[in-house]
Scaffold this active site. Structure first.
Site, PDB file in Angstrom:
ATOM      1  N   ARG A  45      25.416  37.909 -65.212  1.00 35.33           N
ATOM      2  CA  ARG A  45      24.335  37.422 -66.078  1.00 35.33           C
ATOM      3  C   ARG A  45      24.120  35.915 -65.972  1.00 35.33           C
ATOM      4  O   ARG A  45      23.003  35.437 -66.020  1.00 35.33           O
ATOM      5  CB  ARG A  45      24.632  37.787 -67.534  1.00 35.33           C
ATOM      6  CG  ARG A  45      24.205  39.192 -67.850  1.00 35.33           C
ATOM      7  CD  ARG A  45      24.687  39.602 -69.202  1.00 35.33           C
ATOM      8  NE  ARG A  45      26.152  39.550 -69.243  1.00 35.33           N
ATOM      9  CZ  ARG A  45      26.881  40.075 -70.220  1.00 35.33           C
ATOM     10  NH1 ARG A  45      26.299  40.647 -71.239  1.00 35.33           N
ATOM     11  NH2 ARG A  45      28.194  40.013 -70.189  1.00 35.33           N
ATOM     12  N   LYS A 150      40.057  48.970 -62.817  1.00 33.43           N
ATOM     13  CA  LYS A 150      40.639  49.521 -64.022  1.00 33.43           C
ATOM     14  C   LYS A 150      40.160  48.690 -65.210  1.00 33.43           C
ATOM     15  O   LYS A 150      39.780  47.545 -64.982  1.00 33.43           O
ATOM     16  CB  LYS A 150      42.156  49.572 -63.919  1.00 33.43           C
ATOM     17  CG  LYS A 150      42.839  48.198 -64.035  1.00 33.43           C
ATOM     18  CD  LYS A 150      44.317  48.328 -64.115  1.00 33.43           C
ATOM     19  CE  LYS A 150      44.813  48.397 -65.532  1.00 33.43           C
ATOM     20  NZ  LYS A 150      45.026  47.101 -66.165  1.00 33.43           N
ATOM     21  N   ASP A 179      43.771  50.502 -58.005  1.00 31.15           N
ATOM     22  CA  ASP A 179      44.973  50.197 -58.791  1.00 31.15           C
ATOM     23  C   ASP A 179      45.717  49.180 -57.930  1.00 31.15           C
ATOM     24  O   ASP A 179      46.312  49.536 -56.909  1.00 31.15           O
ATOM     25  CB  ASP A 179      45.824  51.455 -58.987  1.00 31.15           C
ATOM     26  CG  ASP A 179      47.034  51.160 -59.862  1.00 31.15           C
ATOM     27  OD1 ASP A 179      47.665  50.088 -59.676  1.00 31.15           O
ATOM     28  OD2 ASP A 179      47.355  51.984 -60.724  1.00 31.15           O
ATOM     29  N   HIS A 180      45.679  47.917 -58.338  1.00 35.26           N
ATOM     30  CA  HIS A 180      46.138  46.889 -57.397  1.00 35.26           C
ATOM     31  C   HIS A 180      47.629  47.009 -57.081  1.00 35.26           C
ATOM     32  O   HIS A 180      48.087  46.514 -56.064  1.00 35.26           O
ATOM     33  CB  HIS A 180      45.739  45.484 -57.866  1.00 35.26           C
ATOM     34  CG  HIS A 180      46.609  44.912 -58.932  1.00 35.26           C
ATOM     35  ND1 HIS A 180      46.457  45.204 -60.259  1.00 35.26           N
ATOM     36  CD2 HIS A 180      47.654  44.044 -58.868  1.00 35.26           C
ATOM     37  CE1 HIS A 180      47.367  44.550 -60.959  1.00 35.26           C
ATOM     38  NE2 HIS A 180      48.111  43.836 -60.137  1.00 35.26           N
ATOM     39  N   LYS A 184      50.141  46.404 -53.273  1.00 30.73           N
ATOM     40  CA  LYS A 184      51.254  45.456 -53.085  1.00 30.73           C
ATOM     41  C   LYS A 184      52.062  45.903 -51.873  1.00 30.73           C
ATOM     42  O   LYS A 184      52.352  47.091 -51.712  1.00 30.73           O
ATOM     43  CB  LYS A 184      52.146  45.416 -54.334  1.00 30.73           C
ATOM     44  CG  LYS A 184      51.477  44.730 -55.525  1.00 30.73           C
ATOM     45  CD  LYS A 184      52.427  44.647 -56.710  1.00 30.73           C
ATOM     46  CE  LYS A 184      51.715  44.177 -57.967  1.00 30.73           C
ATOM     47  NZ  LYS A 184      51.398  42.763 -58.009  1.00 30.73           N
ATOM     48  N   GLU A 218      56.785  41.124 -67.706  1.00 26.86           N
ATOM     49  CA  GLU A 218      55.964  39.928 -67.459  1.00 26.86           C
ATOM     50  C   GLU A 218      56.393  38.809 -68.391  1.00 26.86           C
ATOM     51  O   GLU A 218      56.741  39.054 -69.548  1.00 26.86           O
ATOM     52  CB  GLU A 218      54.489  40.243 -67.718  1.00 26.86           C
ATOM     53  CG  GLU A 218      53.909  41.233 -66.752  1.00 26.86           C
ATOM     54  CD  GLU A 218      52.420  41.359 -66.955  1.00 26.86           C
ATOM     55  OE1 GLU A 218      51.689  40.548 -66.371  1.00 26.86           O
ATOM     56  OE2 GLU A 218      51.997  42.240 -67.703  1.00 26.86           O
ATOM     57  N   ASP A 237      47.349  49.703 -70.488  1.00 25.14           N
ATOM     58  CA  ASP A 237      47.197  48.582 -69.554  1.00 25.14           C
ATOM     59  C   ASP A 237      48.128  48.711 -68.340  1.00 25.14           C
ATOM     60  O   ASP A 237      47.755  48.328 -67.230  1.00 25.14           O
ATOM     61  CB  ASP A 237      47.493  47.272 -70.310  1.00 25.14           C
ATOM     62  CG  ASP A 237      47.119  46.038 -69.515  1.00 25.14           C
ATOM     63  OD1 ASP A 237      45.977  45.989 -69.016  1.00 25.14           O
ATOM     64  OD2 ASP A 237      47.954  45.124 -69.377  1.00 25.14           O
ATOM     65  N   HIS A 242      49.495  51.653 -63.249  1.00 22.63           N
ATOM     66  CA  HIS A 242      50.472  51.068 -62.327  1.00 22.63           C
ATOM     67  C   HIS A 242      51.822  51.800 -62.321  1.00 22.63           C
ATOM     68  O   HIS A 242      52.341  52.162 -61.262  1.00 22.63           O
ATOM     69  CB  HIS A 242      50.726  49.601 -62.667  1.00 22.63           C
ATOM     70  CG  HIS A 242      49.466  48.771 -62.793  1.00 22.63           C
ATOM     71  ND1 HIS A 242      48.373  48.957 -61.979  1.00 22.63           N
ATOM     72  CD2 HIS A 242      49.140  47.744 -63.617  1.00 22.63           C
ATOM     73  CE1 HIS A 242      47.438  48.078 -62.313  1.00 22.63           C
ATOM     74  NE2 HIS A 242      47.877  47.343 -63.296  1.00 22.63           N
ATOM     75  N   LYS A 328      55.030  42.317 -72.165  1.00 21.39           N
ATOM     76  CA  LYS A 328      54.608  40.929 -71.958  1.00 21.39           C
ATOM     77  C   LYS A 328      55.475  39.993 -72.783  1.00 21.39           C
ATOM     78  O   LYS A 328      56.169  40.423 -73.700  1.00 21.39           O
ATOM     79  CB  LYS A 328      53.152  40.778 -72.394  1.00 21.39           C
ATOM     80  CG  LYS A 328      52.179  41.495 -71.471  1.00 21.39           C
ATOM     81  CD  LYS A 328      50.793  40.903 -71.577  1.00 21.39           C
ATOM     82  CE  LYS A 328      49.795  41.677 -70.733  1.00 21.39           C
ATOM     83  NZ  LYS A 328      49.872  41.340 -69.318  1.00 21.39           N
TER      84      LYS A 328
HETATM   85  C1  BG6 Z   1      46.821  44.214 -64.833  1.00 13.01           C
HETATM   86  C2  BG6 Z   1      46.969  44.206 -66.330  1.00 13.01           C
HETATM   87  O1  BG6 Z   1      46.327  45.447 -64.402  1.00 13.01           O
HETATM   88  O2  BG6 Z   1      48.093  43.991 -64.234  1.00 13.01           O
HETATM   89  C3  BG6 Z   1      47.566  42.888 -66.779  1.00 13.01           C
HETATM   90  O3  BG6 Z   1      45.709  44.391 -66.928  1.00 13.01           O
HETATM   91  C4  BG6 Z   1      48.847  42.603 -66.064  1.00 13.01           C
HETATM   92  O4  BG6 Z   1      47.780  42.876 -68.184  1.00 13.01           O
HETATM   93  C5  BG6 Z   1      48.668  42.748 -64.557  1.00 13.01           C
HETATM   94  O5  BG6 Z   1      49.243  41.279 -66.383  1.00 13.01           O
HETATM   95  C6  BG6 Z   1      49.987  42.637 -63.849  1.00 13.01           C
HETATM   96  O6  BG6 Z   1      49.760  42.579 -62.494  1.00 13.01           O
HETATM   97  P1  BG6 Z   1      50.764  41.821 -61.520  1.00 13.01           P
HETATM   98  O7  BG6 Z   1      50.224  42.049 -60.162  1.00 13.01           O
HETATM   99  O8  BG6 Z   1      50.745  40.367 -61.927  1.00 13.01           O
HETATM  100  O9  BG6 Z   1      52.097  42.438 -61.755  1.00 13.01           O
END
Ligand code: BG6
Length: 487
Positions: A45, A150, A179-180, A184, A218, A237, A242, A328
């Site tokens: 936007r 996601k 899903d990142h 990895k 984290e 989350d 993950h 976290k």
């Molecule tokens: C994301 C979550 O998908 O993954 C975040 O929304 C989280 O809350 C993050 O911090 C963690 O990813 P990574 O790659 O830093 O472990």
């Protein structure tokens, strides 16, 4: 197939685009892995000129790319970046965006749409792409694909609705649910560890494995994401996506081939074999001070930490608990998969170590200090029969010192561009994991929810998490960290 490709990023003014997507594309460009004729078109936007958006993206690359910044390379790469403002969820705006794309790209260019917008915009944008026929491919000539970030739904029902809407416009083969964690390097290596070696697979089952732990801690707190996080919580989350995806890679049967669906079938199969989670096998907690975060309700019951015990009802894993934890504001960032092995069938060395048996532990260090550790018992020199745990370690930083471990998004964007969906979640995979998590989330969100535990920011989490394992005579382990760190 056409050589010319456009990556269309919806949500181009957002954090993800600046921190991850454009740096990943830039790194792929440096490695000469991108299609030769490429346009990257950012849409959101906010009104930016092309130059303004490029300079924001440059900041992102300078700050977040794992490769050193190369001015010359950036300039040629940036020539392919364009920006056009608009609300893609509004049909008239999307028409203008389409006109802009047609003006910039060659006739018959491929398109990768990337949805990096607020999740409530997924359906309207997909519907509009359908309305304007922007998902239509020309077989053998032009492809259209869509990457969806996601969170993919907030529960089973919303994920099913989203799948239905997406599939009414795109064929499943065109859809890349990201899903990142699966991108990895260390997560990809799970398959290689298990199936490119002969020594692990024979013991990868209930006969030799006592339990498996998956930890994703984290150090950061929710930061400026309070408003989003408070409606999500750690179970949505981190667990639904993950952690369950990593667990599926650890627990699945060997796929017969590297075909995307062979792998995804096995992952879905093992997730379908997970026994419904007993709410008594879960603990949820919130760190002290969370409720003071901007965007968070003053009386919030959103968990920022959870630990669960899962059981897989199949031949391989019957009786082997899988413990998952994530949270976290903890002591440090560490993601690790820990496979704890059983006691040898006959302990002939007597009562060594005061009768305490120390199991062999295989630790897959997902991040940071990526690698694998195997801890086993060795005889203490000059003692009659005393043992001590020793560690055999593989660190990427040493063994592959000539490589920089790429960001997960680099692999995933490239796979989406070349059309390999192996590392993306299929619709059934998403739904089966929501089916597992939904009842747990419902219990914790209900009026009858057990009281949330609390923990101190900077700690290792709530005591209740340790008790979950202690009740089974086990403890959490982190083989990738030195003992002094864990304390
Ligand atoms: C994301 C979550 O998908 O993954 C975040 O929304 C989280 O809350 C993050 O911090 C963690 O990813 P990574 O790659 O830093 O472990």
């Amino acid at each position: 197939m056409s050589e010319s490709t456009t990556v269309v990023i919806f949500g181009a003014s957002g954090d993800l685009t600046k921190r991850k997507l454009v740096p990943a594309l830039y790194n792929l460009y440096l490695k000469k892995r991108l299609p030769e004729k490429l346009n990257v078109v950012g849409i959101s936007r906010t009104v930016f000129s092309h130059e303004e958006w490029r300079s924001r993206m440059r900041e992102g690359v300078e700050e977040f790319s794992e490769n050193t910044f190369d001015e010359k390379a950036w300039n040629t790469f940036a020539d392919q970046l364009w920006y056009t403002p608009g609300n893609a969820d509004q049909l008239p705006d999307l028409k203008e965006i389409l006109a802009f794309l047609s003006e910039k790209e060659e006739k018959n260019a491929n398109r990768l749409y990337y949805l990096s917008v607020a999740p409530d915009l997924y359906i309207p944008i997909v519907q509009n792409l359908g309305q304007l026929d922007m998902a239509r491919e020309k077989e053998g000539k032009v492809w259209r694909r869509i990457v969806i970030e996601k969170p993919f739904g907030t529960d089973l029902k919303s994920a099913q609705d989203l799948n239905a809407e997406v599939q009414s416009v795109f064929r499943e083969e065109q859809v890349y649910r990201i899903d990142h964690y699966l991108g990895k390097e260390t997560a990809q290596n799970i398959m290689f560890l298990r199936f490119a070696n002969a020594i692990f697979e024979p013991i990868w089952n209930r006969n030799y494995v006592d339990s498996v732990q998956i930890t994703a801690l984290e150090q950061v707190d929710v930061g400026h994401r309070g408003a989003y996080y408070d409606t999500s919580g750690v179970l949505r989350d981190m667990f639904q996506n993950h952690l369950l995806q990593i667990m599926a890679l650890i627990a699945m049967e060997p796929p017969a081939s590297m075909e995307p669906d062979a792998l995804r079938n096995e992952k879905t199969k093992v997730l379908s074999a997970v026994r419904p989670i007993d709410p008594f096998d879960t603990i949820c907690a919130q760190y002290n001070g969370y409720r003071k975060t901007k965007g968070v309700a003053k009386d919030s019951h959103t968990p920022t930490y959870a630990a669960l015990k899962l059981n897989i009802d199949n031949w391989r894993w019957q009786g082997v608990p899988f413990y998952l934890r994530s949270g976290k504001a903890l002591n440090r960032k560490v993601t690790e998969i820990t496979v704890v092995f059983r006691q040898p069938p006959h302990m002939m060395f007597g009562n060594q170590n005061g009768g305490n048996f120390t199991p062999n532990v295989l630790s897959i260090c997902v991040q940071p200090d990526e690698g694998i550790h195997l801890s086993f018992e060795a005889k203490v020199p000059d003692s009659p029969r005393q043992t001590r745990s020793v560690d055999m370690e593989f660190h990427y930083a040493d063994a592959f010192s000539e490589y920089v471990i790429p960001e997960a998004y680099e692999r995933l964007l490239l796979d989406a561009l070349i059309g390999d969906p192996s590392l993306f979640t299929r619709s059934d995979g998403i739904e089966v994991s929501w089916k597992l998590m939904d009842p747990v989330i419902q219990v914790w969100e209900s009026a009858e929810a057990p009281e949330l535990a609390t923990y101190k920011p900077g700690s290792w989490g709530p005591d209740e998490s340790d008790e979950l394992l202690a009740d089974d005579g086990r403890t959490w382990r982190l083989g990738c960290l030195d003992d002094e760190v864990i304390g």
